[in-house]
Design a protein around this motif. Structure first.
Motif, PDB file in Angstrom:
ATOM      1  N   ILE A 183      30.905  52.580  22.750  1.00 45.97           N
ATOM      2  CA  ILE A 183      31.285  52.484  23.766  1.00 45.97           C
ATOM      3  C   ILE A 183      32.525  51.215  24.087  1.00 45.97           C
ATOM      4  CG2 ILE A 183      29.985  50.251  23.705  1.00 45.97           C
ATOM      5  CD1 ILE A 183      29.234  53.213  26.365  1.00 45.97           C
ATOM      6  N   ASP A 184      33.301  50.898  23.230  1.00 39.39           N
ATOM      7  CA  ASP A 184      33.915  50.332  23.394  1.00 39.39           C
ATOM      8  C   ASP A 184      35.268  50.768  23.505  1.00 39.39           C
ATOM      9  OD1 ASP A 184      32.571  47.241  22.866  1.00 39.39           O
ATOM     10  OD2 ASP A 184      33.474  47.739  20.514  1.00 39.39           O
ATOM     11  N   LEU A 185      35.021  52.345  22.965  1.00 38.94           N
ATOM     12  CA  LEU A 185      36.682  52.515  23.903  1.00 38.94           C
ATOM     13  C   LEU A 185      36.204  53.271  25.145  1.00 38.94           C
ATOM     14  CD1 LEU A 185      36.047  55.199  20.608  1.00 38.94           C
ATOM     15  CD2 LEU A 185      37.886  53.921  21.248  1.00 38.94           C
ATOM     16  N   LYS A 186      35.266  53.528  25.983  1.00 44.19           N
ATOM     17  CA  LYS A 186      34.884  53.711  26.807  1.00 44.19           C
ATOM     18  C   LYS A 186      34.878  52.161  27.978  1.00 44.19           C
ATOM     19  CE  LYS A 186      31.785  57.377  26.129  1.00 44.19           C
ATOM     20  NZ  LYS A 186      32.658  58.486  27.005  1.00 44.19           N
ATOM     21  N   TYR A 187      34.933  51.082  27.118  1.00 46.95           N
ATOM     22  CA  TYR A 187      35.422  50.170  27.700  1.00 46.95           C
ATOM     23  C   TYR A 187      37.033  49.543  28.384  1.00 46.95           C
ATOM     24  CZ  TYR A 187      30.117  48.563  27.210  1.00 46.95           C
ATOM     25  OH  TYR A 187      29.303  48.060  27.612  1.00 46.95           O
ATOM     26  N   LYS A 188      37.866  50.075  26.899  1.00 49.58           N
ATOM     27  CA  LYS A 188      38.879  49.782  27.072  1.00 49.58           C
ATOM     28  C   LYS A 188      39.846  50.864  28.224  1.00 49.58           C
ATOM     29  CE  LYS A 188      39.444  48.987  22.782  1.00 49.58           C
ATOM     30  NZ  LYS A 188      39.396  49.084  20.927  1.00 49.58           N
ATOM     31  N   GLU A 189      39.172  51.707  28.802  1.00 46.32           N
ATOM     32  CA  GLU A 189      39.211  52.661  29.617  1.00 46.32           C
ATOM     33  C   GLU A 189      38.593  52.236  31.451  1.00 46.32           C
ATOM     34  OE1 GLU A 189      38.633  57.241  31.000  1.00 46.32           O
ATOM     35  OE2 GLU A 189      38.175  56.493  29.108  1.00 46.32           O
ATOM     36  N   LEU A 190      38.105  51.750  31.416  1.00 46.09           N
ATOM     37  CA  LEU A 190      37.369  51.575  32.552  1.00 46.09           C
ATOM     38  C   LEU A 190      37.481  50.038  33.062  1.00 46.09           C
ATOM     39  CD1 LEU A 190      33.955  53.365  32.061  1.00 46.09           C
ATOM     40  CD2 LEU A 190      35.595  53.861  33.573  1.00 46.09           C
ATOM     41  N   PHE A 191      37.530  48.968  31.863  1.00 44.46           N
ATOM     42  CA  PHE A 191      37.105  48.190  32.511  1.00 44.46           C
ATOM     43  C   PHE A 191      38.463  46.893  32.909  1.00 44.46           C
ATOM     44  CE2 PHE A 191      33.813  46.586  29.369  1.00 44.46           C
ATOM     45  CZ  PHE A 191      32.679  46.490  30.400  1.00 44.46           C
ATOM     46  N   PRO A 192      39.636  47.266  32.481  1.00 46.41           N
ATOM     47  CA  PRO A 192      41.176  46.541  33.346  1.00 46.41           C
ATOM     48  C   PRO A 192      40.815  47.502  34.917  1.00 46.41           C
ATOM     49  CG  PRO A 192      41.916  47.694  31.315  1.00 46.41           C
ATOM     50  CD  PRO A 192      40.187  48.407  31.517  1.00 46.41           C
ATOM     51  N   GLN A 193      40.460  48.441  35.389  1.00 46.11           N
ATOM     52  CA  GLN A 193      39.993  48.892  36.566  1.00 46.11           C
ATOM     53  C   GLN A 193      38.892  47.605  37.610  1.00 46.11           C
ATOM     54  OE1 GLN A 193      38.073  52.700  36.902  1.00 46.11           O
ATOM     55  NE2 GLN A 193      39.241  53.576  35.080  1.00 46.11           N
ATOM     56  N   ALA A 194      38.245  46.548  36.934  1.00 43.38           N
ATOM     57  CA  ALA A 194      37.459  45.679  37.372  1.00 43.38           C
ATOM     58  C   ALA A 194      38.298  45.211  38.943  1.00 43.38           C
ATOM     59  CB  ALA A 194      36.890  44.930  36.712  1.00 43.38           C
ATOM     60  N   VAL A 195      37.645  45.257  40.197  1.00 44.44           N
ATOM     61  CA  VAL A 195      37.685  44.622  41.494  1.00 44.44           C
ATOM     62  C   VAL A 195      36.770  43.395  41.613  1.00 44.44           C
ATOM     63  CG1 VAL A 195      38.871  46.144  42.303  1.00 44.44           C
ATOM     64  CG2 VAL A 195      36.563  46.179  42.759  1.00 44.44           C
ATOM     65  N   LEU A 196      37.098  42.051  42.066  1.00 47.68           N
ATOM     66  CA  LEU A 196      36.968  41.118  42.657  1.00 47.68           C
ATOM     67  C   LEU A 196      35.578  41.531  43.868  1.00 47.68           C
ATOM     68  CD1 LEU A 196      39.854  38.644  43.155  1.00 47.68           C
ATOM     69  CD2 LEU A 196      37.898  37.769  41.650  1.00 47.68           C
ATOM     70  N   LEU A 197      34.641  40.449  43.595  1.00 49.15           N
ATOM     71  CA  LEU A 197      33.506  41.357  44.740  1.00 49.15           C
ATOM     72  C   LEU A 197      33.753  40.365  45.074  1.00 49.15           C
ATOM     73  CD1 LEU A 197      30.599  41.624  41.677  1.00 49.15           C
ATOM     74  CD2 LEU A 197      30.960  43.570  43.478  1.00 49.15           C
ATOM     75  N   PRO A 198      32.980  41.014  47.030  1.00 52.30           N
ATOM     76  CA  PRO A 198      33.228  39.930  48.253  1.00 52.30           C
ATOM     77  C   PRO A 198      32.234  38.796  47.755  1.00 52.30           C
ATOM     78  CG  PRO A 198      32.338  42.248  48.681  1.00 52.30           C
ATOM     79  CD  PRO A 198      32.392  42.061  47.257  1.00 52.30           C
ATOM     80  N   GLY A 199      33.723  37.328  48.333  1.00 55.29           N
ATOM     81  CA  GLY A 199      32.748  36.316  48.455  1.00 55.29           C
ATOM     82  C   GLY A 199      33.628  35.181  47.446  1.00 55.29           C
ATOM     83  N   ALA A 200      34.446  36.050  46.450  1.00 57.70           N
ATOM     84  CA  ALA A 200      33.972  36.057  45.428  1.00 57.70           C
ATOM     85  C   ALA A 200      35.457  34.271  45.257  1.00 57.70           C
ATOM     86  CB  ALA A 200      34.192  36.442  43.584  1.00 57.70           C
ATOM     87  N   GLU A 201      36.766  34.973  45.729  1.00 56.50           N
ATOM     88  CA  GLU A 201      38.197  34.495  45.126  1.00 56.50           C
ATOM     89  C   GLU A 201      37.815  33.832  46.428  1.00 56.50           C
ATOM     90  OE1 GLU A 201      42.821  35.441  44.979  1.00 56.50           O
ATOM     91  OE2 GLU A 201      41.289  37.091  45.704  1.00 56.50           O
ATOM     92  N   ARG A 202      37.136  33.649  47.693  1.00 61.59           N
ATOM     93  CA  ARG A 202      37.678  33.004  48.882  1.00 61.59           C
ATOM     94  C   ARG A 202      36.824  31.572  48.044  1.00 61.59           C
ATOM     95  NH1 ARG A 202      32.949  32.223  52.776  1.00 61.59           N
ATOM     96  NH2 ARG A 202      34.370  30.939  54.479  1.00 61.59           N
ATOM     97  N   LEU A 203      35.539  31.397  47.590  1.00 58.30           N
ATOM     98  CA  LEU A 203      34.598  30.281  46.740  1.00 58.30           C
ATOM     99  C   LEU A 203      35.168  29.707  45.503  1.00 58.30           C
ATOM    100  CD1 LEU A 203      32.063  28.926  46.955  1.00 58.30           C
ATOM    101  CD2 LEU A 203      30.856  30.862  44.939  1.00 58.30           C
ATOM    102  N   VAL A 204      35.328  30.536  45.052  1.00 62.35           N
ATOM    103  CA  VAL A 204      36.251  29.928  43.763  1.00 62.35           C
ATOM    104  C   VAL A 204      37.683  28.937  43.941  1.00 62.35           C
ATOM    105  CG1 VAL A 204      37.753  30.399  41.555  1.00 62.35           C
ATOM    106  CG2 VAL A 204      35.833  31.701  41.729  1.00 62.35           C
TER     107      VAL A 204
END
Length: 229
Positions: free
Chosen positions: A77-98
């Motif tokens: 599963i770690d091999l799959k995570y290495k490929e996918l996780f860098p694509q993660a985006v912020l969810l709506p409202g997260a950056e504004r609140l932080v």
């Protein structure tokens, strides 16, 4: 209206709350289980959300009867995570609140079931925002976190690492997962839940407040500076 109590510190979960990584977890795990002719159902995913990595691996292996040991599963599963996780985006409202809380001097932290390696991959495009959190407690890598969610350990360790060590009652937790909500309640902390819309309503009952999105949060409900300040 429920009686919300004023807080001074805020603790965020990360996966599915700040970052849209739960979708990536689903893709990765589904790809792996399909190799063995098994689907990864929503009901099992809900049970895994917020768990330490090795605990969720064991649950998936046992539930789907996969012919893998936990180390074998984690390696695949770690091999799959290495490929996918860098694509993660912020969810709506997260950056504004932080950024709002940081601007007003409210201490903010992350308390996640992730490992350090996983965290680094997921935050590849969000390094600057992540610097605003102190502390960051990652239960899959942190030796002080003895038990994962729904145990309160990660939140209690996190509160203890704020420089002024606030009482649990002064900490507000943001979570998306039922296990995380239970952990916050066990830690004696109020919890704002932003669940996946598929989550059964019965699994949201321990939350102090349930929202559809972080965009809907009103900081003043908990004695925090309002957005127009």
């Amino acid at each position: 209206m429920p009686a919300y109590k004023p807080v001074t510190h805020v603790i965020f979960d990360m996966d599915g709350l700040l970052l849209d990584t739960e979708r990536l977890y689903t893709v990765a795990i589904s790809e792996l289980t399909e190799e063995y002719g098994k689907a990864y159902p929503w009901e099992l995913k809900v049970q895994c959300m917020g768990m330490k990595g090795d605990a969720s691996a064991k649950l998936i292996i046992d539930s789907l009867e996969l012919p893998l040991t936990v180390p074998e599963y984690l390696e695949k599963i770690d091999l799959k995570y290495k490929e996918l996780f860098p694509q993660a985006v912020l969810l709506p409202g997260a950056e504004r609140l932080v950024r709002h809380l940081h601007k007003h001097g409210v201490p903010i932290a992350i308390a996640s079931g992730s490992s350090q390696t996983s965290f680094d991959l997921k935050t590849t495009s969000h390094r600057e925002l992540m610097k605003l959190f102190n502390p960051v407690v990652l239960s899959s890598s942190d030796p002080e976190v003895k038990a994962g969610k729904p145990a309160p350990d990660v939140f209690l360790v996190c509160a203890g690492r704020f420089p002024d060590k606030p009482h649990s009652s002064k900490c507000l937790v943001f979570e998306d997962a039922p296990l995380g909500v239970k952990a916050a309640a066990a830690a004696g902390m109020q919890c704002v839940m932003v669940p996946d819309p598929r989550t059964d309503k019965s699994l949201t009952e321990e939350a102090t407040l349930v929202l559809e999105s972080l965009e809907d949060f009103k900081p003043e409900l908990f004695g925090l500076p309002p957005f127009n300040s």
